[in-house]
Design an enzyme around this catalytic site. Structure first.
Site, short mmCIF file in Angstrom:
data_model
loop_
_atom_site.label_atom_id
_atom_site.label_comp_id
_atom_site.label_asym_id
_atom_site.label_seq_id
_atom_site.Cartn_x
_atom_site.Cartn_y
_atom_site.Cartn_z
N LYS A 112 0.82 -1.21 0.00
CA LYS A 112 0.00 0.00 0.00
C LYS A 112 0.86 1.26 0.00
O LYS A 112 0.45 2.30 -0.51
CB LYS A 112 -0.93 0.01 1.21
CG LYS A 112 -1.78 -1.26 1.37
CD LYS A 112 -3.18 -1.06 0.96
CE LYS A 112 -4.12 -2.24 1.10
NZ LYS A 112 -3.63 -3.60 1.02
C1 LIG Z 1 -4.18 -4.69 0.49
C2 LIG Z 1 -3.37 -5.93 0.41
C3 LIG Z 1 -3.63 -6.94 -0.54
C4 LIG Z 1 -4.80 -6.85 -1.50
O1 LIG Z 1 -4.64 -5.84 -2.44
P1 LIG Z 1 -5.90 -5.36 -3.30
O2 LIG Z 1 -5.43 -4.22 -4.09
O3 LIG Z 1 -6.97 -5.01 -2.31
O4 LIG Z 1 -6.29 -6.52 -4.15
C5 LIG Z 1 -2.79 -8.02 -0.58
N1 LIG Z 1 -1.77 -8.17 0.28
C6 LIG Z 1 -1.49 -7.24 1.21
C7 LIG Z 1 -0.36 -7.46 2.15
C8 LIG Z 1 -2.27 -6.08 1.31
O5 LIG Z 1 -1.99 -5.17 2.25
#
Ligand SMILES: *Cc1c(COP(=O)(O)O)cnc(C)c1O
Length: 468
Positions: A112
């Site tokens: 993120k």
């Molecule tokens: C948010 C997240 C995901 C999923 O990502 P999306 O964009 O919601 O599909 C996968 N792994 C981790 C560690 C995350 O923080």
């Protein structure tokens, strides 16, 4: 560059407009009116560029002149310069054809940061230009909250309040949020569940007077600017492995479908992609859709990969819009039915189109632990976090038939972010990177509140005013 809503009823916006709006007024999501194209010569020029420079170039194709390219480049260099790996998104080869694209070298150890570190800077830049301020409110069960707080801390034009369910996040996740003591950051530990936190945030947004008074904004993954900031790493990785002359496949562990959508965008811009592999834990609505056109909601169940414990993949609406030939009325109709009936009968032609490019894969907790052990044994002691392991298992299960096609797995979190799962799989505790080594000794600050809208709004009001 203009952006249109997937539901067709909101007025088109420019990049700045979609950055600040998030969701469109008709409930839809903004999409670029056309996909910017990267020719073979453009791609050749990007190969070998430092990541921040490549990112500025790619994201610049989406800003449509609303942000000066020199400013964007400076923001990218500043954002990605804080990562603890000089390559920013290094790739690690796991076997003959499978590569982990490590997206977790940012301040909160999850992918993120790739988008939010830039988003915080973009917000400040645009708001300063307009002489405006915003208050970001959000609910988190873990990763998003800490990444948003790190992105917004000490930003001049932004205050941020994040709600988490009291005693229901992991200690690492809570501490990553509550030890940020910047004056524009506040944490609420709500007496309730994650759903209660989400409901409280929704209620604040639905309270029009409060929303206006506070200039509420969100940083959730439906914001197009977040998707735009996730496209560059797919291009960067594909170029490293020989694109566009060589096709690649992407395997992405998915929750809200945002990260997969960015991979799809890279493809639409000019990266030849053999297939997209979508990894899911037991909350597998997308895998069920791809296998049998069963897009139906089920209750969320907790898993070892909590950031994917999601039933409604909000960004799927953007792919649906594409699958339906950008027919906004049809997209709106599907989404309304999905909300009303809990299931979406996607027309056969659109489903077939999806299946031609995307394949789903579901892995339960036991399988996730087995996969973590397999990687550790077969890839020189590689320690994968449980989300990444879902992605690597999905890649192994759906290797393209053509042996010349490599698979790039989005490695979404640092293993130290999920120490309990790593201990359970491997019997070892992965150390936190140096910049977080003293996380467990740092002072925490948060406020416990009852699940009561008036109390929560009062707190947000007090928090936001302090800086005005
Ligand atoms: C948010 C997240 C995901 C999923 O990502 P999306 O964009 O919601 O599909 C996968 N792994 C981790 C560690 C995350 O923080």
């Amino acid at each position: 560059m203009r952006y249109v809503s997937t539901r067709g009823q909101a007025a088109p916006r420019d990049f700045e407009g979609v950055l600040l709006a998030g969701l469109a007024e008709d409930g839809g999501l903004f999409m670029p009116e056309t996909w910017p194209q990267l020719s073979a010569a453009d791609l050749a020029a990007l190969r070998g560029m430092p990541y921040a420079d490549l990112a500025a170039h790619v994201i610049g194709l989406f800003t449509g002149g609303t942000i000066a390219q020199a400013d964007l480049l400076a923001m990218c260099r500043d954002a990605y310069g804080r990562f603890d790996h000089k390559a920013v998104v290094p790739m690690v080869q796991l076997d003959n054809r499978v590569f982990a694209l490590e997206l977790f070298h940012g301040p909160t150890l999850a992918f993120k940061d790739m988008a939010l570190q830039l988003l915080g800077r973009l917000f400040d830049h645009v708001l300063a230009k307009r002489g405006q301020r915003i208050t970001i409110v959000g609910a988190t069960s873990g990763d998003t909250g800490s990444a948003a707080i790190e992105a917004c801390r000490d930003r001049a034009a932004v205050d941020i309040v994040i709600l988490h369910p009291e005693n229901r996040t992991s200690e690492v996740q809570r501490r990553q949020m509550t030890t940020v003591l910047s004056p524009n950051v506040a944490n609420i530990a709500l007496k309730g569940s994650f759903d209660d936190c989400q409901d409280a945030v929704k209620a604040m947004f639905n309270d029009a007077a409060f929303r206006g008074e506070m200039s509420l904004a969100a940083v959730n993954s439906i914001n197009w600017a977040r998707i735009a900031a996730q496209i560059p790493y797919y291009i960067y990785a594909a170029l490293q492995l020989g694109a566009p002359e060589r096709k690649v496949a992407f395997s992405v562990p998915s929750g809200n479908f945002g990260n997969v959508l960015a991979a799809y965008a890279a493809h639409r811009m000019g990266i030849p992609v053999e297939r997209f592999i979508i990894g899911a834990n037991r909350n597998d609505i997308l895998a069920r859709f791809l296998a049998s056109n069963d897009m139906s909601m089920k209750p969320v169940e907790p898993s070892l990969s909590p950031s994917m414990d999601i039933q409604v993949s909000s960004n799927f609406e953007r792919l649906l819009f594409e699958l339906l030939g950008r027919d906004a009325a049809a997209t709106a109709d599907q989404m309304n039915r999905f909300r009303a009936e809990g299931r979406m009968p996607v027309p056969d032609a659109a489903w077939q189109k999806a299946r031609a490019q995307f394949v789903g894969f579901t892995l339960d907790d036991a399988g996730t632990l087995t996969e973590m052990r397999r990687l550790h044994a077969e890839a020189a002691g590689y320690i994968a976090d449980p989300h990444t392991a879902v992605g690597t298992a999905a890649a192994a299960a759906h290797l393209p038939a053509d042996p010349a096609v490599p698979v790039i797995v989005a490695s979404t979190a640092h293993p130290a972010k999920f120490p309990d799962a790593v201990r359970e799989a491997l019997g070892i505790t992965p150390p936190l990177p140096a910049h977080l080594a003293d996380l467990y000794e740092r002072e925490e600050r948060f406020t416990v509140l009852g699940n009561d809208l008036e109390q929560v709004e009062g707190f947000v009001r007090a928090q936001a005013r302090r800086n005005r």
